[in-house]
Write an enzyme that holds these catalytic residues in place. Sequence first.
Site, PDB file in Angstrom:
ATOM      1  N   LEU A 199     -19.258  54.330  -2.817  1.00  0.00           N
ATOM      2  CA  LEU A 199     -18.463  55.497  -3.208  1.00  0.00           C
ATOM      3  C   LEU A 199     -18.355  56.466  -2.027  1.00  0.00           C
ATOM      4  O   LEU A 199     -18.712  57.624  -2.116  1.00  0.00           O
ATOM      5  CB  LEU A 199     -19.064  56.188  -4.436  1.00  0.00           C
ATOM      6  CG  LEU A 199     -18.055  56.991  -5.249  1.00  0.00           C
ATOM      7  CD1 LEU A 199     -17.070  56.070  -5.940  1.00  0.00           C
ATOM      8  CD2 LEU A 199     -18.748  57.853  -6.280  1.00  0.00           C
ATOM      9  N   GLY A 200     -17.836  55.939  -0.927  1.00  0.00           N
ATOM     10  CA  GLY A 200     -17.508  56.785   0.211  1.00  0.00           C
ATOM     11  C   GLY A 200     -16.142  57.406  -0.031  1.00  0.00           C
ATOM     12  O   GLY A 200     -15.689  57.526  -1.176  1.00  0.00           O
ATOM     13  N   SER A 216     -24.128  52.966  -4.668  1.00  0.00           N
ATOM     14  CA  SER A 216     -23.923  53.339  -3.282  1.00  0.00           C
ATOM     15  C   SER A 216     -25.301  53.431  -2.638  1.00  0.00           C
ATOM     16  O   SER A 216     -26.313  53.345  -3.344  1.00  0.00           O
ATOM     17  CB  SER A 216     -23.188  54.695  -3.221  1.00  0.00           C
ATOM     18  OG  SER A 216     -22.462  54.826  -2.032  1.00  0.00           O
ATOM     19  N   ARG A 217     -25.345  53.615  -1.329  1.00  0.00           N
ATOM     20  CA  ARG A 217     -26.652  53.754  -0.678  1.00  0.00           C
ATOM     21  C   ARG A 217     -27.444  54.897  -1.286  1.00  0.00           C
ATOM     22  O   ARG A 217     -28.654  54.815  -1.426  1.00  0.00           O
ATOM     23  CB  ARG A 217     -26.491  53.965   0.822  1.00  0.00           C
ATOM     24  CG  ARG A 217     -26.104  52.700   1.560  1.00  0.00           C
ATOM     25  CD  ARG A 217     -25.897  52.966   3.008  1.00  0.00           C
ATOM     26  NE  ARG A 217     -24.671  53.770   3.137  1.00  0.00           N
ATOM     27  CZ  ARG A 217     -24.180  54.214   4.260  1.00  0.00           C
ATOM     28  NH1 ARG A 217     -24.796  53.994   5.385  1.00  0.00           N
ATOM     29  NH2 ARG A 217     -23.059  54.902   4.278  1.00  0.00           N
ATOM     30  N   ARG A 219     -14.695  44.217   3.074  1.00  0.00           N
ATOM     31  CA  ARG A 219     -14.855  43.167   4.070  1.00  0.00           C
ATOM     32  C   ARG A 219     -15.174  41.868   3.341  1.00  0.00           C
ATOM     33  O   ARG A 219     -15.927  41.852   2.366  1.00  0.00           O
ATOM     34  CB  ARG A 219     -15.981  43.493   5.066  1.00  0.00           C
ATOM     35  CG  ARG A 219     -15.684  44.700   5.937  1.00  0.00           C
ATOM     36  CD  ARG A 219     -14.564  44.389   6.942  1.00  0.00           C
ATOM     37  NE  ARG A 219     -14.214  45.544   7.737  1.00  0.00           N
ATOM     38  CZ  ARG A 219     -13.090  46.241   7.602  1.00  0.00           C
ATOM     39  NH1 ARG A 219     -12.217  45.913   6.675  1.00  0.00           N
ATOM     40  NH2 ARG A 219     -12.836  47.251   8.381  1.00  0.00           N
ATOM     41  N   GLU A 226     -11.521  35.435   8.161  1.00  0.00           N
ATOM     42  CA  GLU A 226     -10.122  35.751   8.477  1.00  0.00           C
ATOM     43  C   GLU A 226      -9.802  35.307   9.898  1.00  0.00           C
ATOM     44  O   GLU A 226     -10.649  35.437  10.780  1.00  0.00           O
ATOM     45  CB  GLU A 226      -9.892  37.255   8.321  1.00  0.00           C
ATOM     46  CG  GLU A 226      -9.977  37.692   6.878  1.00  0.00           C
ATOM     47  CD  GLU A 226      -9.813  39.194   6.694  1.00  0.00           C
ATOM     48  OE1 GLU A 226      -9.808  39.943   7.688  1.00  0.00           O
ATOM     49  OE2 GLU A 226      -9.683  39.621   5.556  1.00  0.00           O
ATOM     50  N   HIS A 264      -4.533  42.489   4.252  1.00  0.00           N
ATOM     51  CA  HIS A 264      -5.283  43.747   4.322  1.00  0.00           C
ATOM     52  C   HIS A 264      -4.542  44.733   5.239  1.00  0.00           C
ATOM     53  O   HIS A 264      -4.928  44.972   6.366  1.00  0.00           O
ATOM     54  CB  HIS A 264      -6.690  43.471   4.864  1.00  0.00           C
ATOM     55  CG  HIS A 264      -7.605  44.644   4.847  1.00  0.00           C
ATOM     56  ND1 HIS A 264      -8.100  45.174   3.682  1.00  0.00           N
ATOM     57  CD2 HIS A 264      -8.135  45.378   5.844  1.00  0.00           C
ATOM     58  CE1 HIS A 264      -8.899  46.184   3.963  1.00  0.00           C
ATOM     59  NE2 HIS A 264      -8.927  46.320   5.269  1.00  0.00           N
TER      60      HIS A 264
END
Length: 187
Positions: free
Chosen positions: A20-21, A42-43, A100, A129, A147
Amino acid sequence: MVKSISNFQLGGKRVGIVGLGNIGLHIATRLHAMGCIISYTSRTMKPHVTFPFYPTIHQLVANSDILVISCALTEQTHHMIDREVLLVLGKEGVIVNIARGAIINEKELVECLVKGEIGGAGLDVFENEPNFPEELFKLDNVVLTPHHGAVTEEACRNLYDHMCKNLDAFLSNKPLGAFGLQEFNGI
């Protein structure tokens, strides 16, 4: 398994957001406005955020219909989404990865999708990728996109303008400006 993306109702779904950045918070805000029930991991717990926080991915996925991946790829998040997590998401669950590719164990994801062990996936990033598993093309419950969501004419123009301003500032020994989401038109 999700039978068709076209008849999939988003409102009322429990959406778990991993990371949740800045981007994750924008996603949460938009999905909440569409009637989704948001929670996150989140962290760290975000003190300004009112959405429920789960300290582990396992707790989050157990309380989610849809899992949205928007965290950074680190040693801790590499293959964080594995078969065990996907099986908890379940036959009706959908995973969306906009972060990612290597955050999800792609081999295990493909296996779960092919066997119908999860409902569906929306992917615009892949582990190796530009290559990605050919099996994904054959699946009706998978949406694949490149992306480049922020590559709009306006966003590119804003980036160009910002770089020119910073070049002028640098050559004049003035402070450089930061580039943020507002330059990408709120994406």
